[in-house]
Design a protein around this motif. Structure first.
Motif, PDB file in Angstrom:
ATOM      1  N   VAL A 138      12.331 -90.774  90.167  1.00 19.11           N
ATOM      2  CA  VAL A 138      13.468 -91.293  89.414  1.00 19.11           C
ATOM      3  C   VAL A 138      13.072 -91.336  87.947  1.00 19.11           C
ATOM      4  CG1 VAL A 138      14.864 -93.350  88.928  1.00 19.11           C
ATOM      5  CG2 VAL A 138      14.472 -92.640  91.286  1.00 19.11           C
ATOM      6  N   SER A 139      13.950 -90.854  87.085  1.00 17.36           N
ATOM      7  CA  SER A 139      13.666 -90.824  85.659  1.00 17.36           C
ATOM      8  C   SER A 139      14.760 -91.535  84.874  1.00 17.36           C
ATOM      9  CB  SER A 139      13.557 -89.370  85.159  1.00 17.36           C
ATOM     10  OG  SER A 139      13.357 -89.332  83.757  1.00 17.36           O
ATOM     11  N   VAL A 140      14.371 -92.169  83.787  1.00 19.39           N
ATOM     12  CA  VAL A 140      15.344 -92.708  82.836  1.00 19.39           C
ATOM     13  C   VAL A 140      15.182 -92.009  81.491  1.00 19.39           C
ATOM     14  CG1 VAL A 140      15.482 -94.955  83.974  1.00 19.39           C
ATOM     15  CG2 VAL A 140      13.814 -94.604  82.139  1.00 19.39           C
ATOM     16  N   ALA A 141      14.373 -90.946  81.477  1.00 19.34           N
ATOM     17  CA  ALA A 141      14.088 -90.242  80.226  1.00 19.34           C
ATOM     18  C   ALA A 141      14.249 -88.731  80.348  1.00 19.34           C
ATOM     19  CB  ALA A 141      12.661 -90.563  79.768  1.00 19.34           C
ATOM     20  N   GLY A 142      14.605 -88.249  81.537  1.00 17.12           N
ATOM     21  CA  GLY A 142      14.750 -86.824  81.749  1.00 17.12           C
ATOM     22  C   GLY A 142      16.176 -86.359  81.526  1.00 17.12           C
ATOM     23  N   VAL A 143      16.642 -85.458  82.387  1.00 16.10           N
ATOM     24  CA  VAL A 143      17.982 -84.880  82.269  1.00 16.10           C
ATOM     25  C   VAL A 143      18.879 -85.486  83.344  1.00 16.10           C
ATOM     26  CG1 VAL A 143      19.322 -82.744  82.305  1.00 16.10           C
ATOM     27  CG2 VAL A 143      16.981 -82.735  81.410  1.00 16.10           C
ATOM     28  N   PRO A 144      20.057 -85.990  82.979  1.00 20.98           N
ATOM     29  CA  PRO A 144      20.973 -86.506  84.001  1.00 20.98           C
ATOM     30  C   PRO A 144      21.397 -85.414  84.970  1.00 20.98           C
ATOM     31  CG  PRO A 144      21.643 -87.208  81.799  1.00 20.98           C
ATOM     32  CD  PRO A 144      20.578 -86.168  81.622  1.00 20.98           C
ATOM     33  N   GLU A 145      21.632 -85.804  86.236  1.00 22.37           N
ATOM     34  CA  GLU A 145      22.124 -84.860  87.244  1.00 22.37           C
ATOM     35  C   GLU A 145      23.437 -85.400  87.806  1.00 22.37           C
ATOM     36  OE1 GLU A 145      21.685 -86.551  90.391  1.00 22.37           O
ATOM     37  OE2 GLU A 145      20.855 -88.048  89.054  1.00 22.37           O
ATOM     38  N   ALA A 146      24.029 -84.665  88.721  1.00 18.80           N
ATOM     39  CA  ALA A 146      25.390 -84.978  89.171  1.00 18.80           C
ATOM     40  C   ALA A 146      25.527 -86.407  89.689  1.00 18.80           C
ATOM     41  CB  ALA A 146      25.819 -83.981  90.252  1.00 18.80           C
ATOM     42  N   GLN A 147      24.517 -86.873  90.413  1.00 12.16           N
ATOM     43  CA  GLN A 147      24.598 -88.216  90.981  1.00 12.16           C
ATOM     44  C   GLN A 147      24.714 -89.281  89.900  1.00 12.16           C
ATOM     45  OE1 GLN A 147      24.929 -88.236  94.169  1.00 12.16           O
ATOM     46  NE2 GLN A 147      25.151 -90.438  94.443  1.00 12.16           N
ATOM     47  N   THR A 148      24.167 -89.002  88.727  1.00  9.20           N
ATOM     48  CA  THR A 148      24.265 -89.943  87.620  1.00  9.20           C
ATOM     49  C   THR A 148      25.721 -90.229  87.299  1.00  9.20           C
ATOM     50  OG1 THR A 148      22.260 -88.928  86.706  1.00  9.20           O
ATOM     51  CG2 THR A 148      23.486 -90.424  85.274  1.00  9.20           C
ATOM     52  N   ALA A 149      26.522 -89.177  87.223  1.00  9.68           N
ATOM     53  CA  ALA A 149      27.946 -89.347  86.908  1.00  9.68           C
ATOM     54  C   ALA A 149      28.717 -89.947  88.073  1.00  9.68           C
ATOM     55  CB  ALA A 149      28.548 -88.007  86.509  1.00  9.68           C
ATOM     56  N   LEU A 150      28.400 -89.502  89.291  1.00 10.40           N
ATOM     57  CA  LEU A 150      29.161 -89.939  90.458  1.00 10.40           C
ATOM     58  C   LEU A 150      28.854 -91.384  90.845  1.00 10.40           C
ATOM     59  CD1 LEU A 150      28.883 -86.730  92.664  1.00 10.40           C
ATOM     60  CD2 LEU A 150      30.833 -87.479  91.273  1.00 10.40           C
ATOM     61  N   GLN A 151      27.589 -91.781  90.734  1.00 10.39           N
ATOM     62  CA  GLN A 151      27.185 -93.110  91.187  1.00 10.39           C
ATOM     63  C   GLN A 151      27.068 -94.123  90.058  1.00 10.39           C
ATOM     64  OE1 GLN A 151      24.133 -93.094  94.218  1.00 10.39           O
ATOM     65  NE2 GLN A 151      23.277 -95.032  93.500  1.00 10.39           N
ATOM     66  N   ASP A 152      26.608 -93.687  88.893  1.00 10.74           N
ATOM     67  CA  ASP A 152      26.320 -94.623  87.805  1.00 10.74           C
ATOM     68  C   ASP A 152      27.405 -94.687  86.750  1.00 10.74           C
ATOM     69  OD1 ASP A 152      23.930 -94.791  89.161  1.00 10.74           O
ATOM     70  OD2 ASP A 152      22.817 -93.544  87.752  1.00 10.74           O
ATOM     71  N   LEU A 153      28.274 -93.677  86.694  1.00 15.28           N
ATOM     72  CA  LEU A 153      29.255 -93.592  85.613  1.00 15.28           C
ATOM     73  C   LEU A 153      30.677 -93.441  86.166  1.00 15.28           C
ATOM     74  CD1 LEU A 153      27.191 -91.281  83.251  1.00 15.28           C
ATOM     75  CD2 LEU A 153      27.568 -93.744  82.994  1.00 15.28           C
ATOM     76  N   ASP A 154      30.986 -94.257  87.155  1.00 15.02           N
ATOM     77  CA  ASP A 154      32.356 -94.398  87.657  1.00 15.02           C
ATOM     78  C   ASP A 154      32.942 -93.119  88.252  1.00 15.02           C
ATOM     79  OD1 ASP A 154      32.325 -97.077  86.748  1.00 15.02           O
ATOM     80  OD2 ASP A 154      32.842 -96.409  84.730  1.00 15.02           O
ATOM     81  N   GLY A 155      32.083 -92.297  88.868  1.00 11.80           N
ATOM     82  CA  GLY A 155      32.588 -91.135  89.582  1.00 11.80           C
ATOM     83  C   GLY A 155      33.244 -90.088  88.721  1.00 11.80           C
ATOM     84  N   ARG A 156      32.765 -89.890  87.527  1.00  6.81           N
ATOM     85  CA  ARG A 156      33.363 -88.919  86.588  1.00  6.81           C
ATOM     86  C   ARG A 156      32.978 -87.495  87.011  1.00  6.81           C
ATOM     87  NH1 ARG A 156      31.308 -91.653  81.148  1.00  6.81           N
ATOM     88  NH2 ARG A 156      32.119 -89.743  80.180  1.00  6.81           N
ATOM     89  N   ARG A 157      33.907 -86.816  87.676  1.00  6.12           N
ATOM     90  CA  ARG A 157      33.604 -85.541  88.325  1.00  6.12           C
ATOM     91  C   ARG A 157      33.331 -84.416  87.327  1.00  6.12           C
ATOM     92  NH1 ARG A 157      34.129 -85.560  93.658  1.00  6.12           N
ATOM     93  NH2 ARG A 157      35.168 -87.325  94.650  1.00  6.12           N
ATOM     94  N   LEU A 158      34.072 -84.357  86.237  1.00  6.45           N
ATOM     95  CA  LEU A 158      33.817 -83.319  85.240  1.00  6.45           C
ATOM     96  C   LEU A 158      32.423 -83.486  84.657  1.00  6.45           C
ATOM     97  CD1 LEU A 158      34.650 -80.944  83.507  1.00  6.45           C
ATOM     98  CD2 LEU A 158      35.755 -82.546  81.924  1.00  6.45           C
ATOM     99  N   LEU A 159      32.052 -84.735  84.372  1.00  6.17           N
ATOM    100  CA  LEU A 159      30.714 -85.000  83.855  1.00  6.17           C
ATOM    101  C   LEU A 159      29.659 -84.621  84.899  1.00  6.17           C
ATOM    102  CD1 LEU A 159      29.386 -86.106  81.289  1.00  6.17           C
ATOM    103  CD2 LEU A 159      29.379 -88.365  82.356  1.00  6.17           C
ATOM    104  N   ALA A 160      29.979 -84.840  86.181  1.00 10.66           N
ATOM    105  CA  ALA A 160      29.043 -84.478  87.254  1.00 10.66           C
ATOM    106  C   ALA A 160      28.768 -82.979  87.243  1.00 10.66           C
ATOM    107  CB  ALA A 160      29.596 -84.910  88.607  1.00 10.66           C
ATOM    108  N   VAL A 161      29.811 -82.186  87.018  1.00  9.19           N
ATOM    109  CA  VAL A 161      29.642 -80.730  86.955  1.00  9.19           C
ATOM    110  C   VAL A 161      28.764 -80.350  85.768  1.00  9.19           C
ATOM    111  CG1 VAL A 161      30.832 -78.536  86.634  1.00  9.19           C
ATOM    112  CG2 VAL A 161      31.821 -80.280  88.128  1.00  9.19           C
ATOM    113  N   ILE A 162      29.031 -80.976  84.622  1.00 11.14           N
ATOM    114  CA  ILE A 162      28.228 -80.697  83.415  1.00 11.14           C
ATOM    115  C   ILE A 162      26.760 -81.054  83.659  1.00 11.14           C
ATOM    116  CG2 ILE A 162      27.860 -81.352  81.008  1.00 11.14           C
ATOM    117  CD1 ILE A 162      30.910 -81.822  80.840  1.00 11.14           C
ATOM    118  N   PHE A 163      26.538 -82.223  84.239  1.00  8.96           N
ATOM    119  CA  PHE A 163      25.164 -82.659  84.502  1.00  8.96           C
ATOM    120  C   PHE A 163      24.486 -81.759  85.536  1.00  8.96           C
ATOM    121  CE2 PHE A 163      25.837 -87.412  83.253  1.00  8.96           C
ATOM    122  CZ  PHE A 163      25.837 -87.039  81.922  1.00  8.96           C
TER     123      PHE A 163
END
Length: 289
Positions: free
Chosen positions: A190-215
């Protein structure tokens, strides 16, 4: 300072102007009509909502669900050092890595704000802890309970012996790459300094699907490296939680977790405090009073 520089703009879009600051401690001045858990005069601490901020001020506003009674065994100023860093460490180690008795955990950057809490929480959970630190930070991380310390100024992390059950990356870059190789197959980083991945958007950022694709596209490189080593990778964006803050207060008041403060600045010197934090020299947390 990362938010000020615009580094988190895709993750936390903010409407300017806005007052900075993610965490605070203080005394309740007033409550809304539906608030039930607190009353004026209560000593509390909190990690504010991600889109609200406003903690670097004389007055701040927070949802009652994200606040908790401040630890009683430390002063209120010191309590302000806890919420963001300790919540990040707790949620990464307990919820994502599921650290338990007998686990071997590798934590990079153990002398920093998150690292000082991560070492202690991992020990509370029963793990053996290895961390990286400079000679200046070695005494601190050992005092916090680290079992083994890798001096990154003398020894490359890539040269360390592997076989860790879990890795908690607080540095990113090549350090994260090395950690992926040191965690055993089937393990997790688990990283807090690397690159966000899809789960970051889906689980941590209110399920933002477009952001999940970008990540998902952004993280292809690091996920491929993790796959080659047979480990899973997760970027964590912690969430505010009054319940978790209550648990952390219990750890502090029971003597099982200490708060490491590097320097405290007056509110009028907030720019200097942020510049000091940005320099990367701080050991523990930097406070504004």
């Amino acid at each position: 300072f990362k938010m000020r520089a615009g580094m988190l703009r895709p993750v936390v879009p903010l409407k300017l102007p806005i007052v900075m600051g993610n965490e605070f401690s203080g005394v309740v001045a007033a409550v809304g009509t539906k608030v039930q858990r607190f009353k004026p005069g209560d000593a509390v601490y909190a990690r504010v909502e991600k889109g609200r901020l406003g903690a670097l001020a004389e007055l701040a506003c927070v949802d009652e669900a994200n606040a908790a009674a401040a630890p009683k065994s430390i002063d209120l100023v010191t309590a302000a050092a806890v919420p963001l860093a300790a919540l990040t460490a707790l949620q990464a180690l307990r919820d994502e890595l599921r650290v338990g008795p007998g686990h071997r955990v590798l934590i990079s950057g153990g002398a920093g704000g998150v690292g000082t809490f991560a070492i202690q929480i991992a020990k509370v959970l029963g793990a053996e802890v290895t961390t990286t630190a400079s000679p200046r930070g070695e005494a601190l991380v050992r005092a916090l309970g680290a079992d083994y310390v890798i001096d990154y100024t003398q020894t490359a992390l890539s040269a360390a012996k592997g076989g860790y059950d879990a890795g908690f990356d607080l540095i990113g870059g090549s350090t994260l790459d090395d950690m992926l190789a040191l965690v055993k197959r089937g393990g997790k980083v688990v990283s807090v300094a690397g690159v966000p991945e899809a789960q970051t958007a889906l689980q941590d950022l209110d399920g933002r699907r477009l952001l999940a694709v970008i990540f998902w596209f952004m993280s292809r490189g690091v996920r491929a490296k993790a796959s080659r080593h047979g480990v899973s990778y997760r970027y964590l964006f912690m969430h505010p939680s009054g319940a978790d803050l209550s648990s952390l207060a219990d750890l502090i008041d029971s003597g099982r977790m200490k708060v490491t403060v590097d320097r405290t600045f007056p509110l009028s010197e907030t720019p200097e405090a942020i510049a000091y934090l940005e320099s990367g020299r701080a050991k523990g947390k930097v406070l504004v009073r």
